[in-house]
Scaffold this motif. Sequence first.
Motif, PDB file in Angstrom:
ATOM      1  N   GLY A 150     -16.529 -41.319  50.613  1.00  0.00           N
ATOM      2  CA  GLY A 150     -16.225 -42.245  50.477  1.00  0.00           C
ATOM      3  C   GLY A 150     -16.570 -42.870  52.120  1.00  0.00           C
ATOM      4  N   THR A 151     -17.737 -42.386  53.105  1.00  0.00           N
ATOM      5  CA  THR A 151     -17.741 -41.844  53.814  1.00  0.00           C
ATOM      6  C   THR A 151     -18.639 -43.190  54.715  1.00  0.00           C
ATOM      7  OG1 THR A 151     -19.569 -40.480  54.702  1.00  0.00           O
ATOM      8  CG2 THR A 151     -17.651 -40.320  55.905  1.00  0.00           C
ATOM      9  N   THR A 152     -19.420 -43.320  53.317  1.00  0.00           N
ATOM     10  CA  THR A 152     -20.085 -44.330  53.048  1.00  0.00           C
ATOM     11  C   THR A 152     -20.161 -45.751  52.468  1.00  0.00           C
ATOM     12  OG1 THR A 152     -21.833 -43.540  51.886  1.00  0.00           O
ATOM     13  CG2 THR A 152     -22.517 -43.364  53.894  1.00  0.00           C
ATOM     14  N   GLY A 153     -18.768 -45.926  52.355  1.00  0.00           N
ATOM     15  CA  GLY A 153     -18.261 -47.021  51.352  1.00  0.00           C
ATOM     16  C   GLY A 153     -17.132 -46.281  49.759  1.00  0.00           C
ATOM     17  N   GLU A 154     -17.189 -46.898  49.163  1.00  0.00           N
ATOM     18  CA  GLU A 154     -15.978 -46.305  47.821  1.00  0.00           C
ATOM     19  C   GLU A 154     -16.556 -45.170  47.358  1.00  0.00           C
ATOM     20  OE1 GLU A 154     -13.131 -47.778  45.922  1.00  0.00           O
ATOM     21  OE2 GLU A 154     -13.595 -48.821  47.759  1.00  0.00           O
ATOM     22  N   PRO A 155     -15.742 -44.593  47.397  1.00  0.00           N
ATOM     23  CA  PRO A 155     -15.847 -43.260  46.549  1.00  0.00           C
ATOM     24  C   PRO A 155     -16.339 -43.410  45.271  1.00  0.00           C
ATOM     25  CG  PRO A 155     -13.835 -43.678  47.494  1.00  0.00           C
ATOM     26  CD  PRO A 155     -14.213 -44.567  47.651  1.00  0.00           C
ATOM     27  N   LYS A 156     -17.189 -41.907  45.363  1.00  0.00           N
ATOM     28  CA  LYS A 156     -18.129 -42.277  43.863  1.00  0.00           C
ATOM     29  C   LYS A 156     -17.572 -41.156  43.358  1.00  0.00           C
ATOM     30  CE  LYS A 156     -22.551 -41.903  46.213  1.00  0.00           C
ATOM     31  NZ  LYS A 156     -23.814 -41.490  46.052  1.00  0.00           N
ATOM     32  N   ALA A 157     -16.667 -40.949  41.628  1.00  0.00           N
ATOM     33  CA  ALA A 157     -16.958 -39.860  41.017  1.00  0.00           C
ATOM     34  C   ALA A 157     -17.957 -38.786  40.519  1.00  0.00           C
ATOM     35  CB  ALA A 157     -15.847 -40.580  39.799  1.00  0.00           C
ATOM     36  N   ALA A 158     -18.337 -38.077  41.181  1.00  0.00           N
ATOM     37  CA  ALA A 158     -18.947 -36.506  41.124  1.00  0.00           C
ATOM     38  C   ALA A 158     -19.104 -36.194  39.509  1.00  0.00           C
ATOM     39  CB  ALA A 158     -19.380 -35.694  42.029  1.00  0.00           C
ATOM     40  N   ILE A 159     -19.255 -36.340  38.405  1.00  0.00           N
ATOM     41  CA  ILE A 159     -18.911 -35.152  37.768  1.00  0.00           C
ATOM     42  C   ILE A 159     -19.665 -34.157  37.313  1.00  0.00           C
ATOM     43  CG2 ILE A 159     -19.319 -35.175  34.955  1.00  0.00           C
ATOM     44  CD1 ILE A 159     -19.309 -37.916  34.988  1.00  0.00           C
ATOM     45  N   LEU A 160     -18.945 -32.880  37.525  1.00  0.00           N
ATOM     46  CA  LEU A 160     -19.011 -31.240  37.069  1.00  0.00           C
ATOM     47  C   LEU A 160     -18.682 -31.404  35.715  1.00  0.00           C
ATOM     48  CD1 LEU A 160     -18.062 -30.016  40.893  1.00  0.00           C
ATOM     49  CD2 LEU A 160     -19.854 -30.741  39.931  1.00  0.00           C
ATOM     50  N   ARG A 161     -19.673 -30.529  34.804  1.00  0.00           N
ATOM     51  CA  ARG A 161     -19.469 -30.016  33.341  1.00  0.00           C
ATOM     52  C   ARG A 161     -19.351 -28.589  33.839  1.00  0.00           C
ATOM     53  NH1 ARG A 161     -20.522 -34.555  30.297  1.00  0.00           N
ATOM     54  NH2 ARG A 161     -21.939 -36.026  31.136  1.00  0.00           N
ATOM     55  N   HIS A 162     -17.805 -27.918  32.404  1.00  0.00           N
ATOM     56  CA  HIS A 162     -17.967 -26.455  32.586  1.00  0.00           C
ATOM     57  C   HIS A 162     -19.345 -25.857  32.609  1.00  0.00           C
ATOM     58  CE1 HIS A 162     -14.034 -26.926  31.427  1.00  0.00           C
ATOM     59  NE2 HIS A 162     -13.753 -27.721  30.426  1.00  0.00           N
ATOM     60  N   ALA A 163     -20.175 -26.320  31.597  1.00  0.00           N
ATOM     61  CA  ALA A 163     -21.933 -25.441  32.209  1.00  0.00           C
ATOM     62  C   ALA A 163     -22.280 -25.592  33.856  1.00  0.00           C
ATOM     63  CB  ALA A 163     -22.480 -25.946  31.217  1.00  0.00           C
ATOM     64  N   ASN A 164     -21.929 -26.697  33.946  1.00  0.00           N
ATOM     65  CA  ASN A 164     -22.072 -25.928  35.145  1.00  0.00           C
ATOM     66  C   ASN A 164     -21.767 -25.235  36.961  1.00  0.00           C
ATOM     67  OD1 ASN A 164     -22.626 -29.581  35.481  1.00  0.00           O
ATOM     68  ND2 ASN A 164     -23.937 -28.478  35.836  1.00  0.00           N
ATOM     69  N   LEU A 165     -20.444 -25.695  36.243  1.00  0.00           N
ATOM     70  CA  LEU A 165     -19.835 -24.495  36.977  1.00  0.00           C
ATOM     71  C   LEU A 165     -19.811 -23.206  37.010  1.00  0.00           C
ATOM     72  CD1 LEU A 165     -16.173 -26.748  37.727  1.00  0.00           C
ATOM     73  CD2 LEU A 165     -17.999 -26.156  39.421  1.00  0.00           C
ATOM     74  N   THR A 166     -19.421 -22.873  35.647  1.00  0.00           N
ATOM     75  CA  THR A 166     -19.589 -21.966  35.214  1.00  0.00           C
ATOM     76  C   THR A 166     -20.710 -20.680  35.305  1.00  0.00           C
ATOM     77  OG1 THR A 166     -19.525 -21.690  32.514  1.00  0.00           O
ATOM     78  CG2 THR A 166     -17.744 -21.546  33.440  1.00  0.00           C
ATOM     79  N   SER A 167     -21.473 -22.098  35.366  1.00  0.00           N
ATOM     80  CA  SER A 167     -22.752 -21.507  36.101  1.00  0.00           C
ATOM     81  C   SER A 167     -23.161 -20.631  37.562  1.00  0.00           C
ATOM     82  CB  SER A 167     -24.142 -21.769  35.768  1.00  0.00           C
ATOM     83  OG  SER A 167     -25.256 -21.550  35.966  1.00  0.00           O
ATOM     84  N   TYR A 168     -22.723 -21.743  37.830  1.00  0.00           N
ATOM     85  CA  TYR A 168     -22.256 -21.725  39.147  1.00  0.00           C
ATOM     86  C   TYR A 168     -21.782 -19.472  39.503  1.00  0.00           C
ATOM     87  CZ  TYR A 168     -20.066 -21.307  44.629  1.00  0.00           C
ATOM     88  OH  TYR A 168     -20.403 -21.163  45.530  1.00  0.00           O
ATOM     89  N   VAL A 169     -19.865 -20.179  39.399  1.00  0.00           N
ATOM     90  CA  VAL A 169     -19.602 -18.798  39.427  1.00  0.00           C
ATOM     91  C   VAL A 169     -20.311 -17.356  39.232  1.00  0.00           C
ATOM     92  CG1 VAL A 169     -17.618 -17.565  38.581  1.00  0.00           C
ATOM     93  CG2 VAL A 169     -17.782 -19.914  39.322  1.00  0.00           C
ATOM     94  N   ILE A 170     -21.305 -17.970  37.563  1.00  0.00           N
ATOM     95  CA  ILE A 170     -20.937 -16.291  36.815  1.00  0.00           C
ATOM     96  C   ILE A 170     -22.747 -15.874  37.914  1.00  0.00           C
ATOM     97  CG2 ILE A 170     -20.242 -16.174  35.177  1.00  0.00           C
ATOM     98  CD1 ILE A 170     -22.649 -16.424  33.246  1.00  0.00           C
ATOM     99  N   SER A 171     -23.328 -16.787  37.578  1.00  0.00           N
ATOM    100  CA  SER A 171     -24.465 -16.198  39.159  1.00  0.00           C
ATOM    101  C   SER A 171     -24.742 -16.144  40.514  1.00  0.00           C
ATOM    102  CB  SER A 171     -26.010 -17.608  38.880  1.00  0.00           C
ATOM    103  OG  SER A 171     -25.284 -18.345  39.152  1.00  0.00           O
ATOM    104  N   THR A 172     -23.396 -16.324  40.324  1.00  0.00           N
ATOM    105  CA  THR A 172     -23.467 -15.884  42.086  1.00  0.00           C
ATOM    106  C   THR A 172     -21.933 -14.717  42.702  1.00  0.00           C
ATOM    107  OG1 THR A 172     -21.996 -17.351  42.922  1.00  0.00           O
ATOM    108  CG2 THR A 172     -24.241 -18.189  43.233  1.00  0.00           C
ATOM    109  N   VAL A 173     -21.294 -14.146  41.410  1.00  0.00           N
ATOM    110  CA  VAL A 173     -20.091 -13.580  41.532  1.00  0.00           C
ATOM    111  C   VAL A 173     -19.824 -12.059  40.478  1.00  0.00           C
ATOM    112  CG1 VAL A 173     -17.771 -13.720  41.809  1.00  0.00           C
ATOM    113  CG2 VAL A 173     -18.882 -15.654  42.813  1.00  0.00           C
ATOM    114  N   GLU A 174     -19.713 -11.337  41.336  1.00  0.00           N
ATOM    115  CA  GLU A 174     -19.927 -10.265  40.835  1.00  0.00           C
ATOM    116  C   GLU A 174     -18.289 -10.339  40.110  1.00  0.00           C
ATOM    117  OE1 GLU A 174     -20.567  -6.945  42.635  1.00  0.00           O
ATOM    118  OE2 GLU A 174     -19.968  -5.532  40.624  1.00  0.00           O
ATOM    119  N   PHE A 175     -18.553 -10.646  38.134  1.00  0.00           N
ATOM    120  CA  PHE A 175     -16.542  -9.747  37.591  1.00  0.00           C
ATOM    121  C   PHE A 175     -16.244  -9.029  38.385  1.00  0.00           C
ATOM    122  CE2 PHE A 175     -14.335  -8.347  34.202  1.00  0.00           C
ATOM    123  CZ  PHE A 175     -13.613  -9.356  34.003  1.00  0.00           C
ATOM    124  N   LEU A 176     -15.067  -9.281  39.276  1.00  0.00           N
ATOM    125  CA  LEU A 176     -13.898  -8.254  39.478  1.00  0.00           C
ATOM    126  C   LEU A 176     -14.193  -7.868  40.482  1.00  0.00           C
ATOM    127  CD1 LEU A 176     -11.729  -7.030  36.265  1.00  0.00           C
ATOM    128  CD2 LEU A 176     -10.943  -8.787  38.315  1.00  0.00           C
TER     129      LEU A 176
END
Lengths: 498, 102
Positions: A150-176
């Motif tokens: 909200g450095t530019t006004g009333e804070p906006k609520a950004a939506i992150l879905r399970h599909a967004n977050l898990t895609s990020y994790v499994i494509s960038t991190v090696e399991f264990l």
Amino acid sequence: MHTALLLDMAADAAPDRLALGGRADGLTFDETRRRARAGAAWLAGQGDGTVAFLGLNGPALPIAVFAAGLLGRPFAPLNYRLPNADLNRLLARTAPSVAIVDDDMLGRLEPHAGVTVVARSAFEAACASPGSDDLPDAQPDIAVLLFTSGTTGEPKAAILRHANLTSYVISTVEFLGAEEGEAALVSVPPYHIAGISAVLTGVYGGRRIVYLEAFTAEDWVEAAAREEISHAMVVPTMLGAILDILEARGESLPALKALSYGGGRMPLPVIERALAMLPHVDFVNAYGLTETSSTIAVLGPDDHRMAIYSDDEAAQRRLGSVGRPLPSLELEIRDPEGRVLGPNQPGEIYVRGEQVSGEYAHKKMLCDDGWFATNDGGWLDEEGYLFVEGRLDDVIVRGGENMSPGEIEDVLRAHPGVADVAVLGVPDDHWGEKVAAVVVARDPAPSPEDLAAWVRARLRSTKTPEVWAFREALPYNDTGKLLRRQLKAEMTAKPAAA
Amino acid sequence: MDLKPGSRWKSAVCDAELVVVRAPKSPVSLECGGHPVIPHAEARSGDLTLSDAHAAGSAAGKRYSDPESGLEVLCSKAGQGSLSVDGRAIGAQEAKKLPSSD
């Protein structure tokens, strides 16, 4: 795919590995999963809707993230540093919700329709006690709601879905992929995207997470030494303060393997000092946005070393870049008409990929073909390294010429008399805008004439600030973002001496 | 079988569990240990046995992809059976080497 599956996988494959907390008293992956399930069952009995979280860092944070996920409910961490009125306004926006609130913050809240407040101590007790973990079947959808700073006004609520977050994790991190004994120190607050992604990538990578309740450089250095921290992520303002403490104490953190930084522009003198002081550490610059589930480009350890040890000018210059886009997504630079630009041509950064949500409550910002306009200006070099110039809103337009504050700030910051600096546009009757610089000087303080000559010798003369102001410090928010708009309002209201 | 992204499956003959990351372009049969996989919520019948030709194992955290159909799955729990699509064996993708940034 569901974020809770990330924890399930780690708990199945490495149940006895430490997941959260100190070496002596940490929780294993199996116990973390058990607590998340118990916490989810308990939360389900408290009320409906979003799981809001108002509190400091600690093991309750990841447990609450996974508990909310198990229930198929959004997790909404709130910024406890906001003034009470703003905080209550945000909390009201989470309704219907159950809010987990640090016990000593309960007194700050007003009652809100549809918001059930529970004390963090009650949540923690429920997670720790062997209770029912009978959970309703949940359809994963929205995983996280993050209010922008909200450095530019009333804070906006950004939506992150399970599909967004898990895609990020499994494509960038090696399991264990973490080695036994590795530990990450997390000091970014829960309401920052890096605080959320650290939970998910830490768990999937099998790396123990150690929390600082809130960042101070002293506590950070003490925790890093005590817990033999191997990995950490900091924002630029944190790194400078950490280096000061390390230097004062003669501490070199021998266990530290990797230090990543992001969340704002890193001043070159700070990262160069870090590389010189901590030669055994792999430095990583990560660039990302809330709306992209964290990192979208990475400047790796070898790029950092090349910049320091190579004579190649292009390699040296890349220390000022954010590295190359992740292979799992697409990134383009476009002009205002939407045409894709070639190397070395500045424009707006566009990104597309499964981790990119580009979505706010009631407003989808993605183009129909999936591209997200970041509102960040930047350019790619011939080798595909991305240079970020900052928010397009901050670009100074002087007589039709576009100038990015970051470029001028970088030049000024290299002056020995400049400790910190912000460059911005102030209204001008003739040019539309003119360039102003707000300087935090070292002793002895340089004169505006010195500084103007310094800039003129290195950049075009039109980029030389015409208005100069000197201050004790610049306004930053607690995650290291310069409050440029606030500074601009102050500079516009009270013109400084030219 | 409806192999839509995010759907969870398990081997009919071993411990392996799978999540679909990318759906196939046209319907295919995903097998583990030589037998079609079953929905995650279903119980294994116990009548089937692991085929020797498909016993190379599947590893948790590995992504397996079939270039021909476009199907991509993440193995969420390891098992003795290896994966195949319409009878052809599918391999694991190279592990990504990205520095930790969080």
